[in-house]
Design an enzyme around this catalytic site. Structure first.
Site, PDB file in Angstrom:
ATOM      1  CB  CYS A 133      -0.985  -0.331   0.860  1.00  0.00           C
ATOM      2  SG  CYS A 133      -1.736  -1.332   1.364  1.00  0.00           S
ATOM      3  CB  CYS A 136       1.793   0.833   4.629  1.00  0.00           C
ATOM      4  SG  CYS A 136       1.665  -0.083   6.407  1.00  0.00           S
ATOM      5  CD  GLU A 185      -4.504  -8.490   5.684  1.00  0.00           C
ATOM      6  OE1 GLU A 185      -4.366  -7.411   5.650  1.00  0.00           O
ATOM      7  OE2 GLU A 185      -5.247  -9.143   5.201  1.00  0.00           O
ATOM      8  CB  SER A 216      -7.362  -4.352  10.493  1.00  0.00           C
ATOM      9  OG  SER A 216      -7.198  -3.413   9.464  1.00  0.00           O
ATOM     10  CB  SER A 238      -7.301  -1.315   5.312  1.00  0.00           C
ATOM     11  OG  SER A 238      -6.552  -1.306   6.680  1.00  0.00           O
ATOM     12  CG  LEU A 239     -13.500   1.756   1.648  1.00  0.00           C
ATOM     13  CD1 LEU A 239     -13.324   0.932   0.950  1.00  0.00           C
ATOM     14  CD2 LEU A 239     -14.892   2.685   1.772  1.00  0.00           C
ATOM     15  CG  HIS A 240      -7.523   2.905   3.517  1.00  0.00           C
ATOM     16  ND1 HIS A 240      -7.723   3.775   4.118  1.00  0.00           N
ATOM     17  CD2 HIS A 240      -6.052   2.479   3.524  1.00  0.00           C
ATOM     18  CE1 HIS A 240      -6.964   3.248   5.940  1.00  0.00           C
ATOM     19  NE2 HIS A 240      -6.292   2.286   4.796  1.00  0.00           N
ATOM     20  CG  ASN A 315      -0.074   8.616  11.624  1.00  0.00           C
ATOM     21  OD1 ASN A 315      -0.375   9.881  12.238  1.00  0.00           O
ATOM     22  ND2 ASN A 315      -1.100   7.272  11.792  1.00  0.00           N
ATOM     23  CB  CYS A 358      -2.171   3.942  11.532  1.00  0.00           C
ATOM     24  SG  CYS A 358      -3.496   4.204  12.965  1.00  0.00           S
TER      25      CYS A 358
HETATM   26  N1  SAH Z   1      -2.542  -5.464   6.581  1.00  0.00           N
HETATM   27  C1  SAH Z   1      -4.091  -4.606   7.739  1.00  0.00           C
HETATM   28  C2  SAH Z   1      -3.515  -4.743   9.114  1.00  0.00           C
HETATM   29  C3  SAH Z   1      -2.839  -3.323   9.218  1.00  0.00           C
HETATM   30  S1  SAH Z   1      -3.550  -1.942  10.206  1.00  0.00           S
HETATM   31  C4  SAH Z   1      -4.605  -3.769   6.875  1.00  0.00           C
HETATM   32  O1  SAH Z   1      -4.939  -3.369   5.372  1.00  0.00           O
HETATM   33  O2  SAH Z   1      -5.697  -3.202   7.613  1.00  0.00           O
HETATM   34  C5  SAH Z   1      -2.785  -0.798   9.385  1.00  0.00           C
HETATM   35  C6  SAH Z   1      -3.180   0.492   9.225  1.00  0.00           C
HETATM   36  O3  SAH Z   1      -3.257   1.435   9.535  1.00  0.00           O
HETATM   37  C7  SAH Z   1      -4.220   0.139   8.046  1.00  0.00           C
HETATM   38  O4  SAH Z   1      -5.696   0.683   8.515  1.00  0.00           O
HETATM   39  C8  SAH Z   1      -3.896   0.640   7.440  1.00  0.00           C
HETATM   40  O5  SAH Z   1      -4.346   1.331   6.096  1.00  0.00           O
HETATM   41  C9  SAH Z   1      -3.272   1.782   8.366  1.00  0.00           C
HETATM   42  N2  SAH Z   1      -1.913   3.400   7.533  1.00  0.00           N
HETATM   43  C10 SAH Z   1      -1.272   2.532   6.598  1.00  0.00           C
HETATM   44  N3  SAH Z   1      -0.199   3.344   7.087  1.00  0.00           N
HETATM   45  C11 SAH Z   1      -0.507   4.506   7.331  1.00  0.00           C
HETATM   46  C12 SAH Z   1      -0.044   6.263   7.607  1.00  0.00           C
HETATM   47  N4  SAH Z   1       0.903   6.329   6.758  1.00  0.00           N
HETATM   48  N5  SAH Z   1      -1.188   7.196   8.131  1.00  0.00           N
HETATM   49  C13 SAH Z   1      -2.098   6.427   8.762  1.00  0.00           C
HETATM   50  N6  SAH Z   1      -2.830   5.061   8.428  1.00  0.00           N
HETATM   51  C14 SAH Z   1      -2.113   4.761   8.175  1.00  0.00           C
END
Ligand code: SAH
Length: 390
Positions: A133, A136, A185, A216, A238-240, A315, A358
Site C-alpha cells: 500500500c 504505508c 496482512e 483489520s 482498510s478501505l481508504h 501519519n 498507524c
Molecule cells: N494489512 C492490514 C493490517 C494493517 S492495519 C490492513 O491493511 O488492514 C494498519 C492500518 O494503518 C491500516 O488501516 C492501514 O491502511 C493504516 N495505515 C497504513 N499506513 C498509514 C499511514 N501512513 N498513516 C495512517 N494510517 C496508515
C-alpha cells in the site's frame, strides 16, 4: 486427544520443544511423546495451560500443582519462551513500542496504546507485508515472512509481562483489547493468526473476549467469511478509497478484489448486527481521497452494511509520497459521514514521536542477497584473520 493431534517433535539437536502457541491437544500429545501416560496427559495439559496463560509462568519449577518429578522432567524437554524485546520505546503520550527479535533474528514491532482505564495492543502478523500500500511504511519492507502462532501470542505475553498483568486480572486491565493492525496482512496468515487468537480468547488463560479483538484487513475477500465464522472477532476494513481507479493505486490488492466484491463480503460477514458493526478505516490523503464527493460516495457504498467509519489522519514517514489532508477537509468529510448516520471519529494519532502510529511500523529485516551474505562472511573472516597474532 483427537486423532491427528501430533506432538511437536523435539529438535534433533535436543533443543527444548516450545510450548507457547500450541493448542491444548498439542500440548497433551507433546507430553505423551515425552513419556507421560496417555490417561493423565489431558489433565496435565490443562494444568500447564493455567500456569502458562493464566499466571504467565515461564519456569516449570514454580508450577507447583505438578509433581516435583514431572516438573523436573518437563524442564529438560520443554520451554515457555517470549520474543526478545530488543528495543522498548515509550512515547510522550504513553504509547509503547517494542521491537521484537525472533529466534531466527527477524524482527517485527508491537505497540501498546494505553487509555485511562484500558488499553489496546497492536499486534503484528508478519515480518513485513506483501501488500505494498503506497502510504504505508511497512509496505516498503523487503523481507516478508509469516509469524507463527507462538510469535503472535508471544507479543501478547511479552506485553503482559511488561504491564505486570499476571495472573490475568478480571477487570481494570491495561491490556484489555487486541487489534490485529500491526505489521502484515493477517488474512494472508490466517491459520497461525487464528491459532494464536483462539489461545488469547481461551477463558482459562488470557481470556480476552472476541468482542475486544479486532482484525483489520486490506481486503482479502475470500478469507473474510472464514474469519467471522471461525473466530467471530470484530472486523475492520482498510478501505481508504471509494473508487476502484484510486484504490487500485493506493491499496493494490484492490486490483484482485475490487470494492464491489469487498463490500459484498462485508455485507454478509457472520455475526454482523447494529450492535456489532464493521469498522471502515479511511486514511486522509491530501488531494487523493478527501473531497466531499468522496465522502458522499462512501455513504452510498456503506448502505446496508452495519458500519462505523474511522478517519485516520495520514501519519508521515521518511520518504512518504503523500501529505495529510487539512483539518478543514477532514472535518468536512467527517460531517458528511456523520450526518448520514454513521459514527465517524477522527483517530487521534498515538506514538508518532516513536514511529508507533498507524502505518509507521517498519523493522530492519531485509532480504539479503547471496552476494551480500558471501561478502559479510568474507569480511568476518578477514577481521578474524587480522585479529590473530602475527
Ligand atoms: N494489512 C492490514 C493490517 C494493517 S492495519 C490492513 O491493511 O488492514 C494498519 C492500518 O494503518 C491500516 O488501516 C492501514 O491502511 C493504516 N495505515 C497504513 N499506513 C498509514 C499511514 N501512513 N498513516 C495512517 N494510517 C496508515
Amino acid at each position: 486427544m483427537r486423532v491427528g493431534d501430533r506432538a511437536p517433535q523435539q529438535a534433533a539437536d535436543g533443543a527444548p520443544v516450545e510450548l507457547l502457541g500450541l493448542t491444548r491437544p498439542e500440548i497433551a500429545a507433546a507430553l505423551v511423546a515425552a513419556g507421560e501416560v496417555e490417561k493423565s496427559a489431558r489433565m496435565r495439559a490443562s494444568q500447564l495451560w493455567h500456569w502458562i496463560y493464566y499466571r504467565g509462568s515461564r519456569d516449570f519449577a514454580e508450577m507447583t500443582t505438578l509433581s516435583k518429578e514431572l516438573r523436573e522432567r518437563l524442564a529438560t524437554r520443554f520451554s515457555v519462551g517470549r520474543p526478545v524485546a530488543s528495543k522498548d520505546l515509550q512515547s510522550t503520550d504513553g504509547t509503547r513500542k517494542w521491537l521484537l527479535k525472533f529466534a531466527d533474528g527477524e524482527e517485527a514491532e508491537c505497540v501498546h496504546i494505553p487509555e485511562e482505564d484500558r488499553g489496546a495492543l497492536c499486534v503484528s502478523s508478519q515480518v513485513g507485508c506483501t501488500l505494498t500500500c503506497k502510504f504505508c511504511h511497512t509496505g516498503t519492507m523487503k523481507l516478508v515472512r509469516n509469524l507463527n502462532a507462538a510469535e503472535i501470542v508471544g507479543q501478547v505475553m511479552l506485553a503482559r509481562d511488561h504491564l505486570n498483568e499476571w495472573p490475568s486480572p478480571p477487570d481494570g486491565r491495561m491490556l484489555s483489547n487486541i487489534v490485529m493492525m500491526g505489521m502484515g496482512e493477517p488474512l494472508y496468515n490466517f491459520d497461525q493468526v487464528a491459532k494464536a487468537l483462539k489461545i488469547v480468547m481461551d477463558n482459562e488463560g488470557i481470556a480476552i473476549s472476541k468482542r475486544r479483538i479486532t482484525l483489520s484487513t486490506a481486503g482479502v475477500v475470500p478469507m473474510i467469511e472464514r474469519c467471522g465464522a471461525e473466530l467471530g472477532v470484530n472486523l475492520a476494513i482498510s478501505l481508504h478509497a471509494v473508487r476502484d481507479d484510486i484504490r487500485d493505486v493506493i491499496v493494490p490488492i484492490n486490483r484482485k478484489y475490487p470494492i464491489r466484491e469487498l463490500m459484498q463480503a462485508c455485507a454478509t460477514y457472520p455475526g454482523l448486527s447494529n450492535a456489532r458493526r464493521i469498522t471502515f478505516e479511511y486514511v486522509m490523503l491530501k488531494g487523493v481521497n478527501d473531497t466531499p464527493a468522496d465522502a458522499k460516495e462512501l455513504v452510498r457504498l456503506l448502505k446496508g452494511v452495519p458500519a462505523k467509519v474511522n478517519l485516520i489522519p495520514f501519519n508521515a514517514w521518511p520518504g512518504a509520497p503523500y501529505e495529510c489532508s487539512s483539518d478543514e477537509a477532514i472535518r468536512k468529510f467527517s460531517d458528511i459521514v456523520f450526518n448520514a448516520g454513521y459514527s465517524s471519529p477522527v483517530r487521534t494519532p498515538r506514538g508518532r514521536d516513536i514511529m508507533a502510529a498507524c502505518g509507521q511500523l517498519k523493522s530492519a529485516s531485509v532480504k539479503r542477497s547471496k552476494a551480500d551474505i558471501l561478502r559479510e562472511q568474507a569480511a568476518k573472516e578477514a577481521a578474524a584473520a587480522a585479529a590473530l597474532p602475527a
